[in-house]
Design an enzyme around this catalytic site. Structure first.
Site, mmCIF file in Angstrom:
data_model
loop_
_atom_site.group_PDB
_atom_site.id
_atom_site.type_symbol
_atom_site.label_atom_id
_atom_site.label_comp_id
_atom_site.label_asym_id
_atom_site.label_seq_id
_atom_site.Cartn_x
_atom_site.Cartn_y
_atom_site.Cartn_z
ATOM 1 N N GLY A 95 1.017 -1.144 0.010
ATOM 2 C CA GLY A 95 0.137 -0.028 0.056
ATOM 3 C C GLY A 95 0.762 1.235 0.059
ATOM 4 N N LYS A 96 0.348 2.388 -0.834
ATOM 5 C CA LYS A 96 1.346 3.500 -0.745
ATOM 6 C C LYS A 96 0.679 4.367 0.399
ATOM 7 C CE LYS A 96 3.094 6.540 -3.998
ATOM 8 N NZ LYS A 96 4.648 6.596 -3.661
#
Ligand code: PMP
Length: 307
Positions: A159-160
């Site tokens: 996930g960013k």
């Protein structure tokens, strides 16, 4: 180094406003706990200078919404709405240069507890002019940092998420302090993960190799692009775990990322990569990548959204 000034308009709390008006309260959950997700999207001035080509816009928002899903959050904006907001902001700022979009979904509640279940997320976005983030021509000098890449079960690496970039910031700061351009991070079990804001590729015996998706990497859109280009160019490619000492004896190596683009590596931990010059596979991929983003390769035009 101070970052270039942003474009004048930003998207904030449901509308386009002047960037000076896009401000949050210090009680904001995302500011206190790093509870946000973000994106980085590039716009390239087209070869004939008629438009700005936004690269893989749809894919960036697919990952953006996936990052929110990993945090267990649904979002008030749909994928088509996020695309629409981005294009509206681009039109308003009317960039005449290469640029970078920074969309951000952040926990906007003033909740005290570090608890994602009770916070709402807002959406904001700004734009910067951006040429090179890392040099793509001079050959990067990188350091294997002492900081381990965040493990997916600690902070979601695929996930960013904003809080995860403490890890990148520590790694890059260590490298820069030692006179290098950037850092490479290893996984908890000692395999090569990626750069502080980029994915890693190397060439051994003519085969292009990158760390697998399960090596705590961000699933980079440029990484995916390069793997697709390798297939089209008939360059054999593998996604597999990479040992540290393989990196030192690689024939070629480069970083990929939206900001980093395709940036070749000349040296890692003081060991020249190959003969210390840009290698033929890197050069082929880099050239095709730059031609595609400037709109010179019709075959890949579905990756570009014109503004
Ligand atoms: N890894 C990290 C940690 C990053 O921040 C980035 C930049 N988004 C990448 C890899 C490359 O991803 P992309 O090609 O989608 O920009």
């Amino acid at each position: 180094m101070a970052q270039a000034a942003s474009f004048p308009y930003a998207f904030f709390e449901g509308k386009i406003v002047l960037i000076e008006e896009a401000k949050v309260n210090i009680m904001t959950h995302a500011l206190q706990y790093g509870t946000g997700v973000f994106g980085g999207i590039r716009g390239y001035v087209s070869a004939e200078k008629q438009s700005v080509n936004v690269f893989r816009l749809q894919d960036h928002y697919a990952r953006f919404l996936q990052s929110l899903k990993i945090l267990g959050k649904s979002f008030k904006y749909t994928h088509p709405e996020l695309v629409e907001i981005t294009l509206a902001l681009a039109k308003k700022n009317n960039p005449q240069t290469d640029c970078y979009f920074r969309p951000l979904a952040y926990a906007s509640s003033y909740e005290l507890a570090p608890d994602l279940s009770r916070v709402d997320f807002e959406f904001a976005m700004y734009m910067l002019p951006l040429k090179e983030y890392l040099s793509t021509s001079k050959g990067l000098r990188l350091m294997i940092t002492h900081w381990t890449r965040i493990n997916d079960n600690i902070i979601p690496s695929r996930g960013k998420v904003t809080g995860g970039y403490i890890n990148s910031s520590l790694a890059r700061a260590e490298a820069v302090r030692h006179g290098y351009d950037d850092a490479l991070l290893l996984t908890h079990d000692g395999h090569l993960a990626e750069g502080s804001g980029s994915n890693f590729f190397m060439v051994r015996e003519g085969v292009l190799i990158t760390s697998p998706k399960y090596a705590d990497v961000l699933e980079g859109i440029t990484r995916r692009t390069v793997l697709e280009l390798a297939q089209d160019l008939k360059i054999p490619a593998e996604e597999r775990e990479i040992d540290l000492t393989e990196v030192y004896i690689a024939e070629e190596a480069f970083l990929t990322g939206t900001a980093a683009q395709v940036a070749w590596i000349a040296d890692i931990d003081g060991r020249p990569i190959g003969d210390g010059k840009m290698g033929p596979i890197t050069s082929k991929i880099q050239q095709l990548f730059f031609d595609i983003v400037r709109g010179k390769e019709r075959k890949y035009s579905e990756w570009l959204t014109k503004v």
